[in-house]
Structure formats: C-alpha cells, structure tokens
Scaffold this motif. Structure first.
Motif, PDB file in Angstrom:
ATOM      1  N   GLU A 134      13.762  -5.532  20.973  1.00 56.53           N
ATOM      2  CA  GLU A 134      14.298  -5.247  22.310  1.00 56.53           C
ATOM      3  C   GLU A 134      13.814  -3.887  22.799  1.00 56.53           C
ATOM      4  O   GLU A 134      14.181  -2.859  22.241  1.00 56.53           O
ATOM      5  CB  GLU A 134      15.829  -5.272  22.281  1.00 56.53           C
ATOM      6  N   LEU A 158      17.798 -14.664  38.073  1.00 51.63           N
ATOM      7  CA  LEU A 158      16.527 -14.504  37.372  1.00 51.63           C
ATOM      8  C   LEU A 158      16.650 -13.346  36.393  1.00 51.63           C
ATOM      9  O   LEU A 158      17.093 -12.267  36.765  1.00 51.63           O
ATOM     10  CB  LEU A 158      15.381 -14.222  38.360  1.00 51.63           C
ATOM     11  N   GLU A 159      16.269 -13.604  35.155  1.00 53.35           N
ATOM     12  CA  GLU A 159      16.310 -12.542  34.157  1.00 53.35           C
ATOM     13  C   GLU A 159      15.057 -11.697  34.265  1.00 53.35           C
ATOM     14  O   GLU A 159      13.941 -12.222  34.361  1.00 53.35           O
ATOM     15  CB  GLU A 159      16.392 -13.150  32.755  1.00 53.35           C
ATOM     16  N   MET A 160      15.235 -10.371  34.304  1.00 51.05           N
ATOM     17  CA  MET A 160      14.103  -9.463  34.410  1.00 51.05           C
ATOM     18  C   MET A 160      13.192  -9.631  33.207  1.00 51.05           C
ATOM     19  O   MET A 160      13.638  -9.654  32.065  1.00 51.05           O
ATOM     20  CB  MET A 160      14.594  -8.016  34.480  1.00 51.05           C
ATOM     21  N   LYS A 161      11.892  -9.752  33.438  1.00 45.45           N
ATOM     22  CA  LYS A 161      10.921  -9.898  32.358  1.00 45.45           C
ATOM     23  C   LYS A 161      10.204  -8.572  32.119  1.00 45.45           C
ATOM     24  O   LYS A 161      10.100  -7.735  33.004  1.00 45.45           O
ATOM     25  CB  LYS A 161       9.902 -10.988  32.700  1.00 45.45           C
ATOM     26  N   THR A 162       9.708  -8.415  30.919  1.00 43.94           N
ATOM     27  CA  THR A 162       8.965  -7.216  30.551  1.00 43.94           C
ATOM     28  C   THR A 162       7.568  -7.601  30.099  1.00 43.94           C
ATOM     29  O   THR A 162       7.414  -8.522  29.301  1.00 43.94           O
ATOM     30  CB  THR A 162       9.678  -6.452  29.414  1.00 43.94           C
ATOM     31  N   ASN A 163       6.581  -6.903  30.612  1.00 49.89           N
ATOM     32  CA  ASN A 163       5.203  -7.111  30.187  1.00 49.89           C
ATOM     33  C   ASN A 163       4.894  -6.047  29.136  1.00 49.89           C
ATOM     34  O   ASN A 163       4.759  -4.868  29.454  1.00 49.89           O
ATOM     35  CB  ASN A 163       4.259  -6.989  31.387  1.00 49.89           C
ATOM     36  N   LYS A 218       1.973 -10.363  22.678  1.00 49.25           N
ATOM     37  CA  LYS A 218       3.292 -11.006  22.674  1.00 49.25           C
ATOM     38  C   LYS A 218       4.363 -10.278  21.882  1.00 49.25           C
ATOM     39  O   LYS A 218       5.529 -10.679  21.905  1.00 49.25           O
ATOM     40  CB  LYS A 218       3.174 -12.447  22.176  1.00 49.25           C
TER      41      LYS A 218
END
Length: 259
Positions: A102, A9-14, A152
C-alpha cells in the motif's frame, strides 16, 4: 450503481508514475535506498523486541570484470550489481506484506514513516526480491517470498510452512543497480557508507545500544556499533526532533563539530 444512477470510483495509482515523480538525486543521495532498507530492518527488529538485533549489508560486484591488460580490477573499480540487506527482525507477516503493498501506508506513521521508502528501491534498482520468515518463537514459521518491480509492483508471492528452528527475519535483495545511480556508489569506500549510516541512524543507535550493522564488500567489512558514536565528553552533537511536517525519518542527528 445505485438506484439514482450514481456510482463511486476508487482512486487508482500508477506505480511507474509515482516512481518517476519521486525526487531523488543520486549524486548526493546515493545511499538513500540503503537507508530505507536499513530503516525497515530496524523497525522489524524493534517490532519483534530484539534488543541485540543485527542488520547485514552485503555489496555484490561484477567479479568477471578485467582491466584492459586482462588483470583483475581493483575491487572499488568493479561494477556494483546488487545490494543485499538482511535482518533478524519480525518478518513479513500478512499485515506487513499488506502495508508494503500500500503506497502512503500509515502503518509506520508513529515512527516517522511516510509509506514511500520502498519507491527509492525502484529509483535505483531494476527489481527487489524479498525472502522472509515470520512466526512466534518456538512455533512453526511461515516462509514468504515475492518480487517487487515495475510496472505492477508485487508479484510471484509464495507462502510455505517452515519449521520452528528457523529464525525470523528478512532478506531484501536490491537487484540490478541502474547505471545512473551505480556510478556514484561504485568507488565509495565502506568507511564512507559506515559514517553516513552512523549520522543517519545516530539517534536510533543511542537508544538501542546493542544493535549492530555489518557492511560487507568482498573480503572487506565494517561494523557499526554504539562504540562508533561520538563521545560526548570529547565532542558534542545536537539531535533535532521534527514533528509536522516531518522530514524523511522524523528524527535526525546533526554531527558536529568542534566548537
């Protein structure tokens, strides 16, 4: 999924969460979003190798505001709506756009960057509109535009060809100054912003003596150049160099005082 039934699972960023959690105290750090934009401009000027590059900061106020008796308000009493920062630096080529997109980018680590500066834009403003030209001198350029806003991040990216006569550079429009930050900025005089820019970027200006920073607010303006730096024959100052962990810009200048 692998044959063993395991998957990555790729780490997501909020993004909204990162902005909310970013420490920012506008009552004493109201200039930080401008510092971050100017730092990006100076990096771009250095990247293109322009020893006499120029950064322009334009303060846009609500010109429709009137006093109770219907007369125009003094300029420092008018609400600041937007702040525009422009430069004649390298421009947003694909690599720079990817780095901007990024969080915690390591692209500018060697310059002391942490890859978080643009989050200060969204702490203080509703959105950021970026317009940029990039390309080698005397060759056709590319015109890039995009918007940076919550929730977004980057959106509405367009890239179109431009002719070779266009000068490389970037315009960053900080749009919709949030009232909880704007109230600390509104009555600041240009001399205050100029002095704080000098303190913040003193070390940079020392080693790049032909760089200029112009600040405009309506008909008023201030120009920051090497000539505004303290004369070491009359006063002294210390440059403090931090390595790890580094502060926001790595190299800080301490204005001093008469001993």
């Amino acid at each position: 999924m692998s044959a063993s039934g395991k998957r990555d699972l790729e780490m997501k960023t909020n993004l909204a969460g990162r902005v909310d959690n970013l420490a920012f105290h506008p009552e004493r750090e109201v200039y930080w979003p401008i510092f971050e934009a100017v730092k990006n401009s100076l990096d771009a000027i250095e990247e293109i190798g322009n020893p006499s590059g120029k950064v322009v900061i334009e303060i846009q106020r609500d010109e429709t505001q009137l006093s109770i008796d219907g007369k125009p308000l003094p300029r420092v009493s008018k609400r600041v709506e937007n702040i525009i920062i422009s430069d004649d630096g390298y421009g947003f080529d694909p690599a720079n756009l990817e780095s901007f997109n990024e969080l915690d980018s390591r692209k500018k680590r060697h310059w002391g960057g942490k890859g978080l500066g643009r989050l200060y834009f969204l702490k203080a403003f509703d959105r950021v509109e970026v317009e940029s030209y990039f390309g080698a001198e005397k060759e056709n350029k590319t015109h890039v535009q995009f918007t940076f806003a919550l929730p977004k991040g980057i959106s509405d990216v367009t890239e179109n060809p431009a002719n070779a006569e266009v000068i490389s550079g970037t315009v960053i429009r900080l749009i919709g100054y949030k009232s909880n930050c704007e109230k600390f900025f509104r009555k600041k005089h240009l001399s205050s912003l100029k002095n704080d820019l000098m303190r913040h970027f003193m070390s940079y200006l020392m080693f790049h003596p032909d760089i200029t920073i112009l600040i405009k607010d309506g008909d008023e303006s201030e120009l920051l150049t090497k000539h505004d730096l303290p004369d070491r024959t009359e006063s002294s100052f210390d440059c403090l160099l931090y390595t790890s962990p580094s502060p926001r810009d790595g190299l800080l200048s301490r204005m001093p005082s008469s001993a």
